[in-house]
Design a protein around this motif. Structure first.
Motif, PDB file in Angstrom:
ATOM      1  N   VAL A  26       0.795  -1.236   0.000  1.00 53.66           N
ATOM      2  CA  VAL A  26       0.000   0.000   0.000  1.00 53.66           C
ATOM      3  C   VAL A  26       0.828   1.287   0.000  1.00 53.66           C
ATOM      4  O   VAL A  26       0.280   2.355  -0.269  1.00 53.66           O
ATOM      5  CB  VAL A  26      -1.010   0.031   1.188  1.00 53.66           C
ATOM      6  N   THR A  27       2.128   1.190   0.289  1.00 54.98           N
ATOM      7  CA  THR A  27       2.975   2.379   0.184  1.00 54.98           C
ATOM      8  C   THR A  27       4.413   1.930  -0.110  1.00 54.98           C
ATOM      9  O   THR A  27       4.814   0.844   0.317  1.00 54.98           O
ATOM     10  CB  THR A  27       2.897   3.244   1.475  1.00 54.98           C
ATOM     11  N   PRO A  28       5.181   2.732  -0.838  1.00 49.58           N
ATOM     12  CA  PRO A  28       6.562   2.328  -1.139  1.00 49.58           C
ATOM     13  C   PRO A  28       7.349   2.067   0.149  1.00 49.58           C
ATOM     14  O   PRO A  28       7.430   2.946   1.006  1.00 49.58           O
ATOM     15  CB  PRO A  28       7.122   3.535  -1.891  1.00 49.58           C
ATOM     16  N   THR A  29       7.891   0.874   0.257  1.00 46.03           N
ATOM     17  CA  THR A  29       8.527   0.442   1.508  1.00 46.03           C
ATOM     18  C   THR A  29       9.881  -0.191   1.219  1.00 46.03           C
ATOM     19  O   THR A  29      10.015  -0.963   0.272  1.00 46.03           O
ATOM     20  CB  THR A  29       7.615  -0.582   2.225  1.00 46.03           C
ATOM     21  N   ALA A  30      10.859   0.159   2.043  1.00 43.10           N
ATOM     22  CA  ALA A  30      12.176  -0.466   1.915  1.00 43.10           C
ATOM     23  C   ALA A  30      12.662  -0.899   3.287  1.00 43.10           C
ATOM     24  O   ALA A  30      12.382  -0.241   4.288  1.00 43.10           O
ATOM     25  CB  ALA A  30      13.176   0.507   1.302  1.00 43.10           C
ATOM     26  N   SER A  31      13.370  -2.017   3.310  1.00 41.55           N
ATOM     27  CA  SER A  31      13.869  -2.566   4.570  1.00 41.55           C
ATOM     28  C   SER A  31      15.375  -2.722   4.561  1.00 41.55           C
ATOM     29  O   SER A  31      15.984  -2.957   3.521  1.00 41.55           O
ATOM     30  CB  SER A  31      13.255  -3.938   4.838  1.00 41.55           C
ATOM     31  N   LEU A  32      15.914  -2.654   5.740  1.00 38.24           N
ATOM     32  CA  LEU A  32      17.348  -2.692   5.982  1.00 38.24           C
ATOM     33  C   LEU A  32      17.634  -3.794   6.996  1.00 38.24           C
ATOM     34  O   LEU A  32      16.779  -4.092   7.827  1.00 38.24           O
ATOM     35  CB  LEU A  32      17.711  -1.315   6.579  1.00 38.24           C
ATOM     36  N   SER A  33      18.818  -4.391   6.894  1.00 42.18           N
ATOM     37  CA  SER A  33      19.273  -5.313   7.943  1.00 42.18           C
ATOM     38  C   SER A  33      20.481  -4.704   8.624  1.00 42.18           C
ATOM     39  O   SER A  33      21.359  -4.172   7.941  1.00 42.18           O
ATOM     40  CB  SER A  33      19.713  -6.655   7.346  1.00 42.18           C
ATOM     41  N   VAL A  34      20.517  -4.778   9.933  1.00 40.58           N
ATOM     42  CA  VAL A  34      21.728  -4.373  10.659  1.00 40.58           C
ATOM     43  C   VAL A  34      21.997  -5.439  11.714  1.00 40.58           C
ATOM     44  O   VAL A  34      21.069  -5.947  12.358  1.00 40.58           O
ATOM     45  CB  VAL A  34      21.588  -2.979  11.315  1.00 40.58           C
TER      46      VAL A  34
END
Ligand SMILES: [Zn+2]
Length: 469
Positions: free
Chosen positions: A392-400
């Motif tokens: 439903v919305t532009p989403t980006a994920s990160l790993s740390v």
């Protein structure tokens, strides 16, 4: 003013306060939908910082949404804060030892997840205040990710409608923004209704709900061969109909879960699982009730948004580990069993080359930060309700990294390391990266150009909430 410098300064200033919040949530270790103290604490500090907080979102007691500012760009961060049963472990103690009197622990690192997003939200908010730029910061208090997560309900109820992008992260053992996807899941409860009878004197009068469960399972076990390879079909007994073999069981209940790379695939397979249940009723003379339960859509990166997050990650870099952190990580990895050890070695081989294996094994914390490359695609066979946000919305994920290389997910290792200085450094790094990504968007909203179009192109612009339906 340099954006990087601003974010570094603010985050470093917030650090001690944020680590205190993290320590409390880590110690509360509350499981899904029971995160009363954790969510209350997060709401309280968000209010004190000047956010307006709405509680009981989507009818869930421990879900909330906090907002600051108005207009666009509107940037969201996802906070999770639920722990897992059976994974208590003393903070920073490298040998399995649960905290006395505690059963649950942050074995998925969600204590860190929620607090890093808090650092990002505070930093982004302070940037808006300082510069007077227009924009909105939204912290989504997402309860119960490990149970029946609230994000699909938030997506269903339009809570992301005015949000231009979302930056998310998850504690891990490596750092980077990669083109990683996660599979979808959908579960149902299957309740069979039969007729009791004396199993010795009058078995012909009984209709067994337990038999129906078992025949359904046989059917599904044959079905496994005729579904796509990537699918997973899982079940558990919720009710076996009682403990007396001399009473024909008139009630029995199963939970079924289907996982597949795309949510529509999981739904298609689930229809066939339901047909197995219906077939079992014909064979046993019982009735069946199907109740849709949790469902998470597949997780994918929005490339436009991921590039912004990746640029921020490159600028901030990997967490700044100290010599003590390396030693502690090594003490934990010394406890790995042979399978876990070989997984770690394979990971080090892929990441650093086998010639550096011995060296990295001695100092097993990730020092790299992967940049986003859409051509390098990875699939994770786990699920997350972040997927529904991405629809439903532009989403980006990160790993740390909040743990040593190869730290198994959902383990006491993860609980112990998340609660240590390693977890703190990881969450601070993630908070800075997401904060910087938001600041970049506020400074230049044009960075998001094409993000919504990309989302619509990949989803068909259609979202159907997989939860309870
Ligand atoms: Zn998790």
């Amino acid at each position: 003013m340099k954006e990087l410098e601003f974010v570094e300064t603010e985050a470093e200033e917030l650090k001690a306060f944020m680590f205190e919040i993290h320590r409390k949530i880590w110690e509360y270790a509350e499981i899904s939908d029971g995160e009363f103290e954790s969510s209350e604490l997060l709401c309280q500090v968000l209010e004190e910082e000047g956010f307006s907080v709405r509680k009981n979102v989507c009818g869930r007691t421990t879900a909330f949404i906090a907002e600051f500012g108005e207009g666009h760009p509107a940037v969201g961060f996802l906070g999770e804060y639920d722990a897992l049963p059976g994974l208590s472990q003393e903070a920073g103690y490298p040998i399995k030892r649960p905290v006395e009197g505690a059963a649950c622990g942050h074995g998925c690192g969600h204590s860190a997840l929620g607090v890093a997003s808090l650092i990002a939200a505070f930093t982004a908010k302070r940037y808006l205040e300082k510069t007077g730029e227009s924009g909105k910061v939204i912290y989504y208090g997402c309860c119960a990710e490990e149970g029946e997560g609230v994000k699909p309900l938030m997506a269903r109820d339009g809570e992301f409608e005015d949000t231009d992008c979302v930056f998310a992260w998850h504690p891990a053992s490596v750092n980077g923004v990669t083109n990683t996807e996660m599979i979808a899941v959908k579960t149902i409860h299957v309740t069979f209704d039969g007729t009791t009878s004396h199993a010795g004197a009058a078995p012909h009068l009984g209709r067994s709900a337990l038999d129906a469960c078992e025949l359904m399972n046989v059917g599904v076990n044959y079905l496994r061969e005729h579904v796509i390879q990537e699918a997973r079909l899982q079940y558990a007994y919720l009710d076996t109909g009682g403990t007396a073999p001399n009473v024909v069981q008139d009630h029995a209940k199963l939970i079924y879960g289907v996982r597949a790379p795309r949510i529509y695939q999981a739904e298609e397979i689930l229809k066939r699982v339901i047909q197995c249940a219906e077939g079992a009723t014909l064979m046993t003379g019982t009735g069946v009730r199907i109740e849709p339960r949790m469902g998470y859509s597949d997780v994918f990166q929005n490339f436009v948004t991921a590039r912004i997050l990746s640029d921020a990650a490159q600028e901030i870099g990997a967490p700044g580990w100290t010599e003590e952190d390396y030693q502690l990580a090594k003490a934990f990895t010394d406890q790995y069993n042979s399978v876990q050890k070989s997984e770690m070695e394979a990971l080090i081989g892929r990441r650093y080359g086998t010639e550096r294996l011995k060296e990295v094994e001695e100092r097993p914390l990730d020092t790299k930060m992967d940049g986003f490359d859409e051509k390098q695609h990875f699939m994770i066979y786990g699920c997350s309700d972040v997927g529904d946000v991405g629809y439903v919305t532009p989403t980006a994920s990160l790993s740390v990294a909040t743990g040593a290389l190869g730290t198994p997910g959902h383990s006491w290792f993860m609980t112990g390391m998340t609660g240590s200085s390693i977890g703190e450094k990881g969450l601070l790094c993630a908070g800075k990266i997401m904060g910087l990504a938001a600041v970049k968007v506020f400074k230049d909203p044009g960075l998001l150009k094409g993000a919504q179009e990309e989302r619509i192109g990949r989803t068909g612009g259609i979202y159907k909430c997989p939860m309870y339906g």
